[in-house]
Design a protein around this motif. Structure first.
Motif, PDB file in Angstrom:
ATOM      1  N   LEU A 248       1.035  -1.305   0.104  1.00 60.22           N
ATOM      2  CA  LEU A 248      -0.108   0.179   0.021  1.00 60.22           C
ATOM      3  C   LEU A 248       0.920   1.278  -0.028  1.00 60.22           C
ATOM      4  O   LEU A 248       1.742   1.404   0.984  1.00 60.22           O
ATOM      5  N   PHE A 249       0.709   2.081  -0.869  1.00 59.69           N
ATOM      6  CA  PHE A 249       1.379   3.374  -1.227  1.00 59.69           C
ATOM      7  C   PHE A 249       0.545   4.358  -0.542  1.00 59.69           C
ATOM      8  O   PHE A 249      -0.648   4.283  -0.969  1.00 59.69           O
ATOM      9  N   PHE A 250       0.724   5.323   0.386  1.00 54.25           N
ATOM     10  CA  PHE A 250       0.143   6.243   0.881  1.00 54.25           C
ATOM     11  C   PHE A 250       0.777   7.497   1.242  1.00 54.25           C
ATOM     12  O   PHE A 250       1.765   7.639   1.451  1.00 54.25           O
ATOM     13  N   HIS A 251      -0.190   8.524   0.985  1.00 51.74           N
ATOM     14  CA  HIS A 251       0.394  10.039   1.218  1.00 51.74           C
ATOM     15  C   HIS A 251       0.594  10.373   2.661  1.00 51.74           C
ATOM     16  O   HIS A 251       0.032   9.644   3.415  1.00 51.74           O
ATOM     17  N   ALA A 252       1.553  11.331   2.706  1.00 47.86           N
ATOM     18  CA  ALA A 252       1.909  11.591   4.362  1.00 47.86           C
ATOM     19  C   ALA A 252       0.906  12.130   5.076  1.00 47.86           C
ATOM     20  O   ALA A 252       1.129  12.172   6.299  1.00 47.86           O
ATOM     21  N   ASN A 253      -0.218  12.889   4.549  1.00 47.61           N
ATOM     22  CA  ASN A 253      -1.213  13.228   5.089  1.00 47.61           C
ATOM     23  C   ASN A 253      -2.527  12.385   5.189  1.00 47.61           C
ATOM     24  O   ASN A 253      -3.619  12.838   5.623  1.00 47.61           O
ATOM     25  N   LEU A 254      -2.374  11.219   4.770  1.00 49.41           N
ATOM     26  CA  LEU A 254      -3.722  10.337   4.546  1.00 49.41           C
ATOM     27  C   LEU A 254      -4.030   9.944   6.164  1.00 49.41           C
ATOM     28  O   LEU A 254      -3.022   9.271   6.748  1.00 49.41           O
ATOM     29  N   LEU A 255      -5.246  10.097   6.622  1.00 45.59           N
ATOM     30  CA  LEU A 255      -5.205   9.582   8.012  1.00 45.59           C
ATOM     31  C   LEU A 255      -5.587   7.933   7.911  1.00 45.59           C
ATOM     32  O   LEU A 255      -6.225   7.564   7.166  1.00 45.59           O
ATOM     33  N   HIS A 256      -4.848   7.618   8.868  1.00 43.95           N
ATOM     34  CA  HIS A 256      -4.802   5.841   9.057  1.00 43.95           C
ATOM     35  C   HIS A 256      -4.628   5.375  10.600  1.00 43.95           C
ATOM     36  O   HIS A 256      -4.284   6.262  11.021  1.00 43.95           O
ATOM     37  N   ARG A 257      -5.013   4.402  10.753  1.00 40.05           N
ATOM     38  CA  ARG A 257      -5.096   3.657  12.033  1.00 40.05           C
ATOM     39  C   ARG A 257      -5.177   2.241  11.895  1.00 40.05           C
ATOM     40  O   ARG A 257      -5.029   1.552  10.830  1.00 40.05           O
ATOM     41  N   SER A 258      -4.867   1.281  12.783  1.00 40.75           N
ATOM     42  CA  SER A 258      -5.285  -0.099  13.219  1.00 40.75           C
ATOM     43  C   SER A 258      -5.820  -0.372  14.308  1.00 40.75           C
ATOM     44  O   SER A 258      -5.312   0.316  15.556  1.00 40.75           O
ATOM     45  N   ASP A 259      -6.375  -1.405  14.481  1.00 39.32           N
ATOM     46  CA  ASP A 259      -6.878  -1.975  15.691  1.00 39.32           C
ATOM     47  C   ASP A 259      -6.016  -2.818  16.343  1.00 39.32           C
ATOM     48  O   ASP A 259      -4.971  -3.308  15.697  1.00 39.32           O
ATOM     49  N   GLN A 260      -6.081  -3.289  17.622  1.00 38.59           N
ATOM     50  CA  GLN A 260      -5.415  -4.275  18.201  1.00 38.59           C
ATOM     51  C   GLN A 260      -5.673  -5.642  17.607  1.00 38.59           C
ATOM     52  O   GLN A 260      -6.599  -5.888  16.877  1.00 38.59           O
ATOM     53  N   ASN A 261      -4.566  -6.451  17.863  1.00 42.83           N
ATOM     54  CA  ASN A 261      -4.533  -7.980  17.360  1.00 42.83           C
ATOM     55  C   ASN A 261      -4.967  -8.744  18.141  1.00 42.83           C
ATOM     56  O   ASN A 261      -4.453  -9.094  19.109  1.00 42.83           O
ATOM     57  N   ALA A 262      -6.425  -9.166  18.299  1.00 45.56           N
ATOM     58  CA  ALA A 262      -7.249  -9.899  18.963  1.00 45.56           C
ATOM     59  C   ALA A 262      -7.088 -11.327  18.603  1.00 45.56           C
ATOM     60  O   ALA A 262      -7.763 -12.624  19.419  1.00 45.56           O
ATOM     61  N   SER A 263      -6.482 -11.732  17.325  1.00 46.78           N
ATOM     62  CA  SER A 263      -6.528 -12.964  16.967  1.00 46.78           C
ATOM     63  C   SER A 263      -5.272 -13.744  17.303  1.00 46.78           C
ATOM     64  O   SER A 263      -4.490 -13.560  17.976  1.00 46.78           O
ATOM     65  N   GLU A 264      -5.277 -14.926  16.495  1.00 49.55           N
ATOM     66  CA  GLU A 264      -4.161 -16.001  16.906  1.00 49.55           C
ATOM     67  C   GLU A 264      -3.200 -15.874  15.706  1.00 49.55           C
ATOM     68  O   GLU A 264      -2.189 -16.560  15.819  1.00 49.55           O
ATOM     69  N   HIS A 265      -3.311 -14.839  15.032  1.00 45.34           N
ATOM     70  CA  HIS A 265      -2.273 -14.606  13.805  1.00 45.34           C
ATOM     71  C   HIS A 265      -1.607 -13.455  13.974  1.00 45.34           C
ATOM     72  O   HIS A 265      -2.301 -12.132  14.170  1.00 45.34           O
TER      73      HIS A 265
END
Length: 280
Positions: free
Chosen positions: A194-211
């Motif tokens: 994924l190529f993304f711009h320096a001002n693109l809003l992004h986040r990620s959730d916690q990893n609650a999985s087994e992977h």
């Protein structure tokens, strides 16, 4: 293999703030990266954590200079660098790379943020930088894949403040942006980028999985956007590009036992990056 971005893909990047290149790296290439990272004690020893304000911790390892090893082969390969050059419309240089180690059951979240929200303070005058997110493991909703707000780079730089031990974008403003722009979960297979711009809003959730959900992110700045002051990350440093074939060649050397001059981290050159660990 150096296909680059088509005019249509580049136009979509400019409009949306990101472009997903599926299978940019083949199975053999990404397996070399995955195996190298997960068997690399130095990478593990160099890692540090950031609390997410939700009870979890994000673990990452960061370095400024790409080096001669397998990580540098990815960051310097023509495939990534040529695409960065198209996106930046300028000569790219390596701003830094990092390995995000979102382990099963314990990997923390990232708050909504813009990369330029961090880099602005480093003396970088414009947001003409690009991040290349390489999926090392499968990246799914269950294990905390990257989320983006399409077109949010058009909103300009947003004020950031601490959320736990991370600097997150002002949530009131993020909430209003999310009402007008599309919120997307970017699920990826190993080898996708994924190529993304320096001002693109992004986040990620916690990893609650087994992977696990490990990923490597290579960040490039434009030569004309050279920071006006010294900081944790480097000013303009010419990038020694490698042919795409170097990934498998260097990867084979990595596991042949012949690792002369293959160290990925030069302690003398990474003093500024290590300062981030001390600040963590």
């Amino acid at each position: 293999m150096t296909p680059g971005l088509s005019d249509e893909q580049l136009a979509h990047y400019d409009r949306d703030g990101f472009h997903l290149a599926q299978e940019l790296f083949d199975r053999e290439e990404i397996e070399l990266l995955r195996r190298s990272a997960k068997e690399d004690k130095q990478l593990d020893d160099h890692s540090f954590g950031r609390g997410d304000g939700e009870g979890g911790t994000v673990r990452l390892s960061l370095w400024n200079h790409p080096g001669q090893g397998i990580y540098g082969a990815f960051a310097r390969c023509e495939r990534l660098v040529a695409a960065a050059e198209q996106i930046l419309r300028d000569e790219p240089y390596h701003y830094h790379s990092k390995m995000i180690m979102k382990d099963a059951r314990v990997g923390g979240a990232w708050a909504w943020h813009q990369d330029y929200g961090y880099w602005y303070g480093n003396g970088v005058l414009t947001p003409n930088l690009v991040s290349c997110f390489i999926a090392v493991d499968p990246s799914t909703r269950q294990n905390g894949c990257l989320q983006v707000i399409r077109g949010s780079h058009q909103c300009g730089r947003i004020h950031h403040k601490l959320t736990g031990e991370q600097a997150g974008a002002d949530l009131e403003r993020v909430s209003e942006i999310a009402k007008r722009f599309e919120h997307i979960h970017v699920e990826m297979d190993p080898g996708d980028v994924l190529f993304f711009h320096a001002n693109l809003l992004h986040r990620s959730d916690q990893n609650a999985s087994e992977h696990p959900r490990w990923s490597m992110i290579c960040c490039y700045n434009a030569k004309s956007n050279d920071p006006y002051k010294e900081s944790h990350h480097p000013r303009y440093t010419p990038l020694d590009r490698l042919p795409d074939s170097a990934i498998k060649q260097i990867g084979a050397q990595r596991f042949s036992g012949d690792q002369t001059e293959m160290a990925w981290l030069d302690p003398k050159r990474e003093a500024s990056a290590r300062q981030l660990e001390e600040d963590a």
